[in-house]
Design a protein around this motif. Structure first.
Motif, PDB file in Angstrom:
ATOM      1  N   LEU A  22       5.147   1.368  -7.221  1.00  0.00           N
ATOM      2  CA  LEU A  22       4.405   2.552  -6.790  1.00  0.00           C
ATOM      3  C   LEU A  22       4.441   2.762  -5.341  1.00  0.00           C
ATOM      4  N   GLU A  23       3.873   1.472  -4.664  1.00  0.00           N
ATOM      5  CA  GLU A  23       4.123   1.603  -3.219  1.00  0.00           C
ATOM      6  C   GLU A  23       5.311   2.307  -2.513  1.00  0.00           C
ATOM      7  N   ARG A  84       0.653   2.675   1.734  1.00  0.00           N
ATOM      8  CA  ARG A  84       0.075   1.252   2.452  1.00  0.00           C
ATOM      9  C   ARG A  84      -1.029   0.618   1.645  1.00  0.00           C
ATOM     10  N   ALA A  85      -1.894   1.690   1.045  1.00  0.00           N
ATOM     11  CA  ALA A  85      -2.971   0.942   0.283  1.00  0.00           C
ATOM     12  C   ALA A  85      -2.333   0.263  -1.021  1.00  0.00           C
ATOM     13  N   LEU A  86      -1.409   0.892  -1.520  1.00  0.00           N
ATOM     14  CA  LEU A  86      -1.030   0.152  -3.008  1.00  0.00           C
ATOM     15  C   LEU A  86      -0.145  -1.235  -2.470  1.00  0.00           C
ATOM     16  N   GLY A  87       0.439  -1.119  -1.220  1.00  0.00           N
ATOM     17  CA  GLY A  87       1.222  -2.451  -0.773  1.00  0.00           C
ATOM     18  C   GLY A  87       0.062  -3.468  -0.211  1.00  0.00           C
ATOM     19  N   HIS A  88      -1.037  -2.803   0.286  1.00  0.00           N
ATOM     20  CA  HIS A  88      -1.980  -3.974   0.426  1.00  0.00           C
ATOM     21  C   HIS A  88      -2.661  -4.738  -0.666  1.00  0.00           C
ATOM     22  N   CYS A  89      -2.780  -3.678  -1.746  1.00  0.00           N
ATOM     23  CA  CYS A  89      -3.498  -4.168  -2.959  1.00  0.00           C
ATOM     24  C   CYS A  89      -2.547  -5.269  -3.684  1.00  0.00           C
TER      25      CYS A  89
END
Length: 310
Positions: A22-23, A84-89
């Motif tokens: 998804l990222e 970026r938020a998806l990658g961080h998760c």
């Protein structure tokens, strides 16, 4: 020694790979939005910058263009932030699942029974019991940190929902199906005592064709005023719930019309703009623009109707 029963706190049951996919999808979307913004700006600047296109229509277009490209740019930035938020998760889940795996590995020598998601440890001595309790406590601390980090990223997703829905509403694809038709109600198509041109009994069929063609706007030429009125009535007989048909007539000339009676009479002839109105589509009347010169044998005019699409 007493048994120690606990849920499997060492397994986050997460799928970071899905979040990473998804990222990349959101990152690609951000790139396409930025590219669309640049494409529109480059093309528009070649037209509106300079003396190629000026005046009211150019100003209106440029204002609309600026709204569009601003929204494209902002949505691109938001898509990048979501990416970026998806990658961080995904990174948080991978890193902390590794820590949990290490804690669980410390208990490899402690006998355990698994049943319906519950783990029952059977320590052989106090040392193993302490080891199990410490591992459970450490796992709970790790999970607490995971929850905290994920909540901070969830706030980004929640904040993104409002703007994305607003942009979807603003720029959702809208279409108007337009028909242009010279129905030859007047002029050479309707001589006295002939059966040429549009007659009154043709109007129901004309209305049926417009509706069956899923037409939103029809521009008709060579229309008698009485036929325009009849057409509006026929269309509204067939109107779908929530819809209303407006037929805006614009006079161009006045001529002899063989009506349903025995003798022709003088009647206004011209153009008609047919509009299917409904919630979100409305009109504000018509304007007739004369086109014929002073010495013209036949009057000509254009009919302008403002259609507002919300």
């Amino acid at each position: 020694m007493a048994d120690i029963t606990t849920p499997d706190v060492w397994d986050l049951k997460a799928n970071p790979a899905t979040l990473e996919a998804l990222e990349q999808a959101w990152k690609a979307q951000a790139g396409m939005l930025d590219e669309a913004q640049d494409t529109v700006d480059r093309a528009a600047n070649r037209v509106v910058d300079g003396e190629f296109w000026t005046g009211q229509t150019a100003d209106a277009f440029d204002k609309h263009r600026l709204t569009l490209t601003t929204d494209l740019g902002e949505s691109g930035k938001l898509a990048e932030r979501v990416s970026r938020a998806l990658g961080h998760c995904a990174a948080v889940l991978r890193r902390n699942q590794g820590l949990l795996d290490d804690e669980r590995h410390r208990l490899a020598d402690v006998p355990v029974l698994a049943n319906a998601g519950q783990l029952t440890f059977q320590p052989r001595d106090d040392s193993q019991a302490t080891l199990v309790n410490n591992a459970i406590s450490a796992a709970r601390d790790i999970r607490s940190r995971v929850d905290s980090e994920l909540r901070s990223q969830a706030a980004i997703f929640k904040e993104a929902v409002g703007p994305l829905r607003a942009w979807q509403t603003t720029w959702n694809k809208r279409t108007l199906r337009v028909l242009n038709w010279n129905i030859q109600g007047g002029g050479g198509g309707n001589h006295y005592m002939t059966d040429q041109g549009t007659q009154s009994d043709d109007i129901p069929d004309l209305a049926e064709r417009i509706i069956n063609g899923d037409v939103d706007v029809a521009t008709l030429q060579e229309v008698w005023k009485s036929h325009a009125e009849e057409l509006q009535e026929e269309l509204n007989k067939r109107a779908a719930p929530g819809e209303h048909w407006e037929v805006h007539f614009g006079k161009a000339d006045r001529g002899w019309h063989l009506s349903d009676g025995l003798f022709p009479g003088r009647e206004d002839a011209g153009n008609a703009v047919v509009v299917r109105t409904r919630p979100g589509v409305s009109t504000s009347g018509e304007t007739v623009i004369p086109l014929s010169g002073e010495n013209s044998e036949e009057g000509r005019a254009a009919t302008k109707v403002h259609i507002q699409v919300d």
